[in-house]
Design an enzyme around this catalytic site. Structure first.
Site, short mmCIF file in Angstrom:
data_model
loop_
_atom_site.label_atom_id
_atom_site.label_comp_id
_atom_site.label_asym_id
_atom_site.label_seq_id
_atom_site.Cartn_x
_atom_site.Cartn_y
_atom_site.Cartn_z
N LEU A 141 -3.98 8.10 -6.74
CA LEU A 141 -3.00 7.63 -7.70
C LEU A 141 -3.28 8.30 -9.05
CD1 LEU A 141 -3.00 3.76 -6.99
CD2 LEU A 141 -1.21 5.40 -6.36
N ASP A 142 -2.22 8.45 -9.86
CA ASP A 142 -2.42 8.96 -11.21
C ASP A 142 -3.39 8.05 -11.98
OD1 ASP A 142 -0.53 10.87 -10.64
OD2 ASP A 142 1.12 9.80 -11.64
N ARG A 143 -4.03 8.62 -12.97
CA ARG A 143 -5.03 7.88 -13.76
C ARG A 143 -4.48 6.55 -14.29
NH1 ARG A 143 -6.54 7.12 -19.02
NH2 ARG A 143 -8.80 6.85 -19.37
N THR A 145 -1.85 4.87 -13.24
CA THR A 145 -1.16 4.06 -12.24
C THR A 145 -2.17 3.19 -11.51
OG1 THR A 145 0.55 5.75 -11.93
CG2 THR A 145 0.29 4.14 -10.17
#
Length: 307
Positions: A141-143, A145
């Site tokens: 996941l994105d940082r 998110t």
């Protein structure tokens, strides 16, 4: 459901009827679709037994027989174990599902120097339990998110789950809050995504990009605030995919200033709320809901257990 039991470093599987007549070679290559290198390692190191004896990889299996796999050996971690409190959603001998907090990388950019990512915390957690295996992340996941991330505790589980992810057999559902009122109740966004030449980290819809497919469904609308609440699930896993797709539609995520969202929150309003997959060894259906630990001002009216 398959009958399995762990004994020390070995996993015992009672051969199910559907494996009747199948060879161990076929099991690794066609059913589990394990990489050739890993399969060779199991064969050459005698990591597969039948009723306690070295197995013949080319003889057919018999339903009800006891197949043993050497899965749980000690390994040196590839990352630096580092303590961080974790929210565990599911765990057994093979897999681990963690609710990633926001503002944390899934993995370190430099595994030798960095130690503040989620996989560092997972490595510490397992080591504190006396499990010295080398944990493997299946997706990311994105940082900024938050939400459910799946890890494998050993190489064979990791290989099977990697293949399941590739074949879209692991379903990841997200919730997002976007600016504006989307009129179409549900739909599919099929728009390729590539790098933005003018920005180091941003992505954009581009005809020369990689294929990207996002399905969505509206779960709520706030006309007063001009917000639309969505659940989304992906057929592909491109960087910033949901953020890019909805920004391109003119509905950027709330808080997502990189893609045109207003800074009404301290991060983009995106959360991986649900993870569904079939267990690689027991064949149980696993379903995990990940609670939202922040953004209450945005998602307070959403019941995640109904998504």
């Amino acid at each position: 459901m398959y009958l399995t039991k762990r004994t020390g470093e070995w996993l015992q599987i009672i051969v199910p009827r559907e494996w009747e007549g199948v060879t161990v070679e076929h099991l690794f290559q066609k059913i589990w679709e394990a990489p050739k290198r890993l399969t060779h390692q199991f064969r050459s190191d005698n990591k597969v037994l039948m009723e306690g004896n070295r197995v013949n990889w080319n003889l057919p299996l018999t339903a009800g027989a006891k197949l043993q796999l050497h899965l749980f050996e000690e390994e040196d971690p590839h990352v630096i174990p580092n303590y961080h409190e974790l929210n565990i959603l599911f765990e057994d001998d093979h897999v681990l599902v963690v609710n990633k907090p926001p503002f944390m990388n899934t993995h370190p950019n430099d595994p030798v120097k960095e130690k503040d990512s989620l996989i560092n915390a997972v490595a510490f957690y397992l080591l504190s339990k006396g499990e010295s295996g080398n944990v493997r992340q299946i997706h990311r996941l994105d940082r900024d998110t938050s939400g459910a991330i799946l890890f494998a505790k050993h190489a064979l589980a990791g290989a099977i789950l990697d293949k399941m992810l590739e074949k879209r057999q692991i379903k990841r559902t997200y919730i997002a809050a976007v600016h504006g009122l989307i009129k179409q109740r549900k739909g599919t966004l099929n728009m390729p995504i590539g790098r933005d030449r003018h920005h180091a980290t941003r992505r954009r819809v581009s005809p020369n990009g990689q294929g990207a497919i996002t399905h969505y469904q509206i779960i709520n609308i706030n006309k007063q605030k001009n917000f639309t609440y969505l659940k989304c699930w992906l057929e592909t896993g491109r960087t910033h995919q949901i953020r890019v797709h909805f920004s391109h539609l003119g509905h950027p995520l709330i808080g997502d200033t990189l893609y045109g969202g207003e800074p009404l929150t301290n991060r983009q309003a995106l959360h991986a709320v649900k993870l569904e997959f079939t267990h690689p060894f027991t064949r149980e259906s696993i379903l995990c809901h990940a609670p939202i630990t922040d953004l209450s001002e945005v998602f307070h009216a959403i019941d995640i257990n109904k998504i």
